[in-house]
Scaffold this motif. Sequence first.
Motif, PDB file in Angstrom:
ATOM      1  N   TYR A   1       0.834  -1.199   0.000  1.00 35.70           N
ATOM      2  CA  TYR A   1       0.000   0.000   0.000  1.00 35.70           C
ATOM      3  C   TYR A   1       0.872   1.255   0.000  1.00 35.70           C
ATOM      4  N   ILE A   2       1.913   1.253   0.828  1.00 38.62           N
ATOM      5  CA  ILE A   2       2.816   2.403   0.877  1.00 38.62           C
ATOM      6  C   ILE A   2       3.521   2.582  -0.457  1.00 38.62           C
ATOM      7  N   SER A   3       3.936   1.483  -1.085  1.00 37.86           N
ATOM      8  CA  SER A   3       4.618   1.556  -2.380  1.00 37.86           C
ATOM      9  C   SER A   3       3.724   2.160  -3.455  1.00 37.86           C
ATOM     10  N   GLU A   4       2.428   1.913  -3.345  1.00 37.03           N
ATOM     11  CA  GLU A   4       1.484   2.405  -4.350  1.00 37.03           C
ATOM     12  C   GLU A   4       1.048   3.842  -4.094  1.00 37.03           C
ATOM     13  N   HIS A   5       1.124   4.304  -2.830  1.00 39.94           N
ATOM     14  CA  HIS A   5       0.539   5.604  -2.472  1.00 39.94           C
ATOM     15  C   HIS A   5       1.553   6.581  -1.890  1.00 39.94           C
ATOM     16  N   TYR A   6       2.844   6.312  -2.021  1.00 41.31           N
ATOM     17  CA  TYR A   6       3.852   7.172  -1.396  1.00 41.31           C
ATOM     18  C   TYR A   6       3.789   8.610  -1.910  1.00 41.31           C
ATOM     19  N   GLY A   7       3.292   8.811  -3.135  1.00 38.85           N
ATOM     20  CA  GLY A   7       3.225  10.149  -3.710  1.00 38.85           C
ATOM     21  C   GLY A   7       2.081  10.983  -3.173  1.00 38.85           C
ATOM     22  N   GLU A   8       1.217  10.373  -2.365  1.00 38.34           N
ATOM     23  CA  GLU A   8       0.060  11.081  -1.808  1.00 38.34           C
ATOM     24  C   GLU A   8       0.373  11.603  -0.409  1.00 38.34           C
ATOM     25  N   ALA A   9      -0.535  12.355   0.137  1.00 35.87           N
ATOM     26  CA  ALA A   9      -0.360  12.902   1.492  1.00 35.87           C
ATOM     27  C   ALA A   9      -0.703  11.819   2.510  1.00 35.87           C
ATOM     28  N   LEU A  10       0.195  10.850   2.650  1.00 30.48           N
ATOM     29  CA  LEU A  10      -0.046   9.710   3.528  1.00 30.48           C
ATOM     30  C   LEU A  10       0.027  10.120   4.996  1.00 30.48           C
ATOM     31  N   LYS A  11      -0.977   9.739   5.740  1.00 31.73           N
ATOM     32  CA  LYS A  11      -0.958   9.914   7.185  1.00 31.73           C
ATOM     33  C   LYS A  11      -0.946   8.528   7.833  1.00 31.73           C
ATOM     34  N   ILE A  12      -0.194   8.410   8.892  1.00 29.84           N
ATOM     35  CA  ILE A  12      -0.104   7.124   9.589  1.00 29.84           C
ATOM     36  C   ILE A  12      -1.491   6.677  10.045  1.00 29.84           C
ATOM     37  N   SER A  13      -2.286   7.626  10.513  1.00 35.28           N
ATOM     38  CA  SER A  13      -3.627   7.278  10.984  1.00 35.28           C
ATOM     39  C   SER A  13      -4.490   6.728   9.851  1.00 35.28           C
ATOM     40  N   ASP A  14      -4.301   7.263   8.634  1.00 33.92           N
ATOM     41  CA  ASP A  14      -5.082   6.789   7.489  1.00 33.92           C
ATOM     42  C   ASP A  14      -4.666   5.380   7.080  1.00 33.92           C
ATOM     43  N   ILE A  15      -3.360   5.093   7.128  1.00 28.97           N
ATOM     44  CA  ILE A  15      -2.894   3.741   6.785  1.00 28.97           C
ATOM     45  C   ILE A  15      -3.429   2.742   7.798  1.00 28.97           C
ATOM     46  N   ALA A  16      -3.377   3.116   9.073  1.00 27.36           N
ATOM     47  CA  ALA A  16      -3.897   2.227  10.122  1.00 27.36           C
ATOM     48  C   ALA A  16      -5.386   1.962   9.922  1.00 27.36           C
ATOM     49  N   LYS A  17      -6.122   3.014   9.561  1.00 29.54           N
ATOM     50  CA  LYS A  17      -7.557   2.855   9.314  1.00 29.54           C
ATOM     51  C   LYS A  17      -7.792   1.920   8.138  1.00 29.54           C
ATOM     52  N   TRP A  18      -6.986   2.085   7.061  1.00 28.19           N
ATOM     53  CA  TRP A  18      -7.101   1.200   5.894  1.00 28.19           C
ATOM     54  C   TRP A  18      -6.834  -0.250   6.284  1.00 28.19           C
ATOM     55  N   ALA A  19      -5.884  -0.454   7.213  1.00 28.93           N
ATOM     56  CA  ALA A  19      -5.531  -1.808   7.647  1.00 28.93           C
ATOM     57  C   ALA A  19      -6.471  -2.350   8.716  1.00 28.93           C
ATOM     58  N   HIS A  20      -7.435  -1.529   9.161  1.00 30.24           N
ATOM     59  CA  HIS A  20      -8.430  -1.926  10.170  1.00 30.24           C
ATOM     60  C   HIS A  20      -7.784  -2.271  11.505  1.00 30.24           C
ATOM     61  N   ILE A  21      -6.769  -1.493  11.880  1.00 32.11           N
ATOM     62  CA  ILE A  21      -6.159  -1.638  13.202  1.00 32.11           C
ATOM     63  C   ILE A  21      -5.963  -0.241  13.781  1.00 32.11           C
ATOM     64  N   SER A  22      -5.780  -0.161  15.081  1.00 30.49           N
ATOM     65  CA  SER A  22      -5.585   1.142  15.717  1.00 30.49           C
ATOM     66  C   SER A  22      -4.228   1.725  15.316  1.00 30.49           C
ATOM     67  N   GLU A  23      -4.121   3.033  15.391  1.00 31.76           N
ATOM     68  CA  GLU A  23      -2.856   3.682  15.040  1.00 31.76           C
ATOM     69  C   GLU A  23      -1.737   3.236  15.976  1.00 31.76           C
ATOM     70  N   THR A  24      -2.045   3.100  17.248  1.00 31.87           N
ATOM     71  CA  THR A  24      -1.021   2.645  18.210  1.00 31.87           C
ATOM     72  C   THR A  24      -0.536   1.242  17.870  1.00 31.87           C
ATOM     73  N   GLN A  25      -1.480   0.348  17.575  1.00 32.29           N
ATOM     74  CA  GLN A  25      -1.112  -1.018  17.208  1.00 32.29           C
ATOM     75  C   GLN A  25      -0.317  -1.031  15.912  1.00 32.29           C
ATOM     76  N   PHE A  26      -0.717  -0.200  14.950  1.00 30.17           N
ATOM     77  CA  PHE A  26      -0.010  -0.123  13.675  1.00 30.17           C
ATOM     78  C   PHE A  26       1.435   0.322  13.872  1.00 30.17           C
ATOM     79  N   ARG A  27       1.639   1.395  14.632  1.00 25.21           N
ATOM     80  CA  ARG A  27       2.998   1.888  14.860  1.00 25.21           C
ATOM     81  C   ARG A  27       3.852   0.833  15.555  1.00 25.21           C
ATOM     82  N   ARG A  28       3.263   0.152  16.538  1.00 23.62           N
ATOM     83  CA  ARG A  28       4.010  -0.858  17.288  1.00 23.62           C
ATOM     84  C   ARG A  28       4.372  -2.031  16.390  1.00 23.62           C
ATOM     85  N   MET A  29       3.417  -2.500  15.586  1.00 24.26           N
ATOM     86  CA  MET A  29       3.678  -3.628  14.689  1.00 24.26           C
ATOM     87  C   MET A  29       4.735  -3.269  13.649  1.00 24.26           C
TER      88      MET A  29
END
Length: 316
Positions: free
Chosen positions: A204-232
């Motif tokens: 997902y990051i490889s496909e969307h790196y040119g966009e205004a990526l927010k960590i919270s948005d990636i976590a939401k896309w992955a259906h996990i909390s932002e805290t869990q995403f950062r830790r993983m």
Amino acid sequence: MARKKKQVAEFRYYQMPENRVLFALLGEKWRQQYGRDIDYLHFHNYLEIGYCYEGSGYMTLGEKEISYHGGMFTVIPKNYLHTTNSMPGKLSSWEYLFVDVEKLLEKMVAGIPGCAEQMARRINSRAIFAESSKYPHLADLIKAIMNIIRSGEMYCQQEAEGLMLAFLTEVARRNGENSETYSQNTRTGMKLKSDNLFLRIIDYISEHYGEALKISDIAKWAHISETQFRRMFSSYMNMSPLEYINVVRIQAACEYLKKTDEPVAMIAAKCGFTVSSTFNRNFRHITGVSPAEWRKRPENYEQQILRFQIHSEEGW
């Protein structure tokens, strides 16, 4: 209390030769003492296949250490943390193949809807560490591909690609079997689901790196909390999500700088940096030079990009 020093991970980036989907690292250069003076893991931008001819030591694959000896082979997905260490004071002889799995499959199985994507997911689902004696067909394919490339004969690249498709097809088939596994999956059981999720996040990051990526948005896309995403993410990569996103963006910027004469500010915007000063700061941090300096020295491409030294720092 002194803050605990965080680990270092190295991104060993390889530039694929033009119009190719695989290349090899062969010869005496790769008979060496592996791991000397290196105490960190690394990862690549392509799938790595290694064959050990002689020597012994241990490999770290993700979170697991496994001893190796001559006659073993490995298949390590891109972005998978690992390292090789010879026995102290001893030499080990390895040779390597690096494969752009997605492009090879798109090229070789085009016209079959969904086939390339499914195969790529299976191939990248785990790292493989195996005895040649148990899987002689796979080991023979690896050595045959290396010897074909070594020969340099006419059409050797086409022949090597055909054999590589056979090899990857077998890997995909075996990775899809639940009853028997020949892989040393560093995170088994329920964590296999996490492995697959992580690979999808990297894609997902490889496909969307040119966009205004927010960590919270990636976590939401992955259906996990932002805290869990950062830790993983930090657990798998030994770097923060933002650090990795910046690595991918700078890697893409290097490609633009090499292949186009577009203004640096335009390249920065294409690669997801809305502020030029932020782009310049990250570019120098990762490559050691400014974008303008790098562009003047395209002959140093492989050296400049990017034996990344990625340091996880608090606050990213």
